[in-house]
Design an enzyme around this catalytic site. Sequence first.
Site, short mmCIF file in Angstrom:
data_model
loop_
_atom_site.label_atom_id
_atom_site.label_comp_id
_atom_site.label_asym_id
_atom_site.label_seq_id
_atom_site.Cartn_x
_atom_site.Cartn_y
_atom_site.Cartn_z
N GLU A 1 -9.79 22.62 3.96
CA GLU A 1 -8.70 23.05 3.09
C GLU A 1 -8.95 22.68 1.64
OE1 GLU A 1 -5.08 22.50 6.21
OE2 GLU A 1 -6.32 20.83 5.60
N CYS B 1 -8.05 20.88 -5.75
CA CYS B 1 -8.39 19.71 -4.95
C CYS B 1 -9.36 20.19 -3.86
CB CYS B 1 -7.08 19.18 -4.37
SG CYS B 1 -7.28 17.85 -3.19
N CYS C 1 -12.79 13.11 8.48
CA CYS C 1 -13.19 11.90 7.76
C CYS C 1 -13.34 10.75 8.74
CB CYS C 1 -12.15 11.55 6.70
SG CYS C 1 -12.59 10.10 5.73
N CYS D 1 -8.13 6.00 7.59
CA CYS D 1 -6.96 5.33 7.01
C CYS D 1 -5.73 5.67 7.85
CB CYS D 1 -6.76 5.77 5.56
SG CYS D 1 -8.20 5.39 4.55
N CYS E 1 -3.24 8.72 6.81
CA CYS E 1 -3.80 9.98 6.32
C CYS E 1 -4.08 10.97 7.45
CB CYS E 1 -5.10 9.68 5.57
SG CYS E 1 -6.03 11.15 5.11
N GLY F 1 -11.96 14.36 3.57
CA GLY F 1 -13.25 13.70 3.55
C GLY F 1 -13.39 12.59 2.54
N GLU F 2 -14.43 11.79 2.74
CA GLU F 2 -14.75 10.69 1.83
C GLU F 2 -15.99 11.12 1.05
OE1 GLU F 2 -13.80 7.74 0.44
OE2 GLU F 2 -15.75 8.05 -0.50
N SER G 1 -12.56 10.71 -5.91
CA SER G 1 -11.74 9.62 -5.37
C SER G 1 -12.43 9.03 -4.14
CB SER G 1 -10.37 10.18 -4.99
OG SER G 1 -9.61 9.20 -4.33
N SER H 1 -9.25 4.29 -4.23
CA SER H 1 -8.05 4.16 -3.40
C SER H 1 -7.95 2.71 -2.96
CB SER H 1 -8.17 5.07 -2.18
OG SER H 1 -8.22 6.41 -2.59
N HIS I 1 -4.94 0.60 -2.62
CA HIS I 1 -3.84 0.59 -1.64
C HIS I 1 -3.28 -0.76 -1.21
CE1 HIS I 1 -4.56 4.77 -1.64
NE2 HIS I 1 -5.42 4.85 -0.64
N CYS J 1 -1.05 14.97 -1.08
CA CYS J 1 -2.09 14.01 -0.70
C CYS J 1 -1.91 13.52 0.73
CB CYS J 1 -2.03 12.78 -1.59
SG CYS J 1 -2.51 13.10 -3.24
N1 SAH Z 1 -11.15 10.12 0.79
C1 SAH Z 1 -10.84 9.92 -0.55
C2 SAH Z 1 -10.19 11.10 -1.22
C3 SAH Z 1 -9.16 11.89 -0.46
S1 SAH Z 1 -7.52 11.39 -0.34
C4 SAH Z 1 -9.97 8.68 -0.72
O1 SAH Z 1 -9.46 8.18 0.26
O2 SAH Z 1 -9.88 8.23 -1.85
C5 SAH Z 1 -6.78 11.37 -1.94
C6 SAH Z 1 -5.73 10.24 -2.07
O3 SAH Z 1 -4.58 10.48 -1.24
C7 SAH Z 1 -6.29 8.89 -1.63
O4 SAH Z 1 -5.93 7.89 -2.54
C8 SAH Z 1 -5.61 8.70 -0.30
O5 SAH Z 1 -5.57 7.37 0.09
C9 SAH Z 1 -4.25 9.29 -0.54
N2 SAH Z 1 -3.48 9.57 0.69
C10 SAH Z 1 -3.95 9.83 1.91
N3 SAH Z 1 -2.94 10.03 2.78
C11 SAH Z 1 -1.79 9.91 2.08
C12 SAH Z 1 -0.41 10.03 2.41
N4 SAH Z 1 -0.01 10.34 3.63
N5 SAH Z 1 0.49 9.84 1.43
C13 SAH Z 1 0.10 9.57 0.16
N6 SAH Z 1 -1.20 9.46 -0.21
C14 SAH Z 1 -2.14 9.61 0.73
FE1 SF4 Z 2 -10.60 9.58 4.65
FE2 SF4 Z 2 -9.48 9.35 2.22
FE3 SF4 Z 2 -7.99 10.05 4.36
FE4 SF4 Z 2 -8.93 7.57 4.14
S1 SF4 Z 2 -7.44 8.57 2.78
S2 SF4 Z 2 -8.97 8.84 5.99
S3 SF4 Z 2 -10.91 7.95 3.19
S4 SF4 Z 2 -9.64 11.22 3.46
#
Ligand code: SAH
Ligand code: SF4
Length: 359
Positions: A103, A118, A125, A129, A132, A172-173, A202, A225, A227, A348
């Site tokens: 996507e 984006c 991934c 996390c 996510c 993805g990362e 990111s 990220s 967190h 996100c």
């Molecule tokens: N994998 C990379 C980039 C993709 S996610 C990363 O983790 O940085 C982009 C951002 O959205 C990241 O900071 C991620 O932690 C955040 N994110 C993921 N799931 C989320 C959610 N459910 N609510 C808010 N932010 C979220």
């Molecule tokens: Fe992967 Fe980023 Fe989602 Fe973490 S927040 S699972 S690194 S896509």
Amino acid sequence: MSTSNETVNESANLKALSGLSLAELEKFIEEMGLPKYRAAQIHTWIYAKLVTSFDEMTNLGAALRDRLKQEAKIGLLDIAHLQVSRDETRKYLFKLPDGKIVESVLMSFNDRTTLTACVSSQVGCAVGCTFCATGYLGFKRNLTAQEIVDQIMAIERESGKRISNIVYMGQGEPLLNTEEVIKSIHTMIESVGIGARHITVSTSGIIPGIERLREEDLPICLALSLHAPDSKTREEIVPITKTYPLGALMESLKNYTDSTGRRVTIEYVLLAGVTDKPEQAKALAEMVRDIHCMINLIPFNPTANDLGEMLYERPTREAQLRFKQLAERTGKTVTIRLERGTDIDAACGQLHNRFLQTK
Ligand code: SAH
Ligand code: SF4
């Protein structure tokens, strides 16, 4: 039936040109036995004029266009589905050549001059996390640089609009697919024409990837990220912390900002009762005191895991503002991320929600 299958198979055998760099286009053109300048012409048609067919490439001549049609096609990705949100955010589901789906999201903000896309860098991934939707999916495969760049080009062809900013914040990362991501960034800058400063990568904190980006020395933006300011919470919600511990990660980030001179963004997801405590805001402010950065708070966007459970809640607006104020105490700029496309699961961390539910 057989006719449509044949069409599909034929199309799969054609070489897709969109998303390739000029050097890759030149290689293809030379392999066809054609003069190199033809590649530059095709490059202009694809990247500057956004054509969708060889027939539009009027300076190529009919015979050449016919030859190209037999061996090549323009786009690599097919749009499998497009959803438009109430706030005009567009979420694209792209079908990759092997049938897998990724996507991308197109967001316009109030100033109307900024159009941000984006993009995804992997299918699924591996980082996992706990908040996510992509993490719930698990890792399927890396995307190629061409698959990353063609997400942008397919969006531009479909919407007819030019994208000004790119964030590697889809599925993805990116820094677990670093070489293809770096290659795609070069094509974004050189062929698509996006300013390096308008590109953000990111990462969840992959130390060797941060190191590699530092060496490449592209003037792009890096977002981490973070967190959580303590290892215990971070290990719980961003499991890769066990591989790349928090202390070493902050050191590598400091090294990045010191040697590039560029400001990084610290992303911080606000999960009610888990990461939004006042002492965590204070610890966060202290932790980044000596790092050239700004902080972007992301209030949790609702995502359910495979079992349909919602593991977290978004803090109230008051709690978000309280956290912001405390996080500002060492003088850093702190913003709360504007939410886009929540009604179509394009915000996100929500990517892949609906697709998972209907699969
Ligand atoms: N994998 C990379 C980039 C993709 S996610 C990363 O983790 O940085 C982009 C951002 O959205 C990241 O900071 C991620 O932690 C955040 N994110 C993921 N799931 C989320 C959610 N459910 N609510 C808010 N932010 C979220
Ligand atoms: Fe992967 Fe980023 Fe989602 Fe973490 S927040 S699972 S690194 S896509």
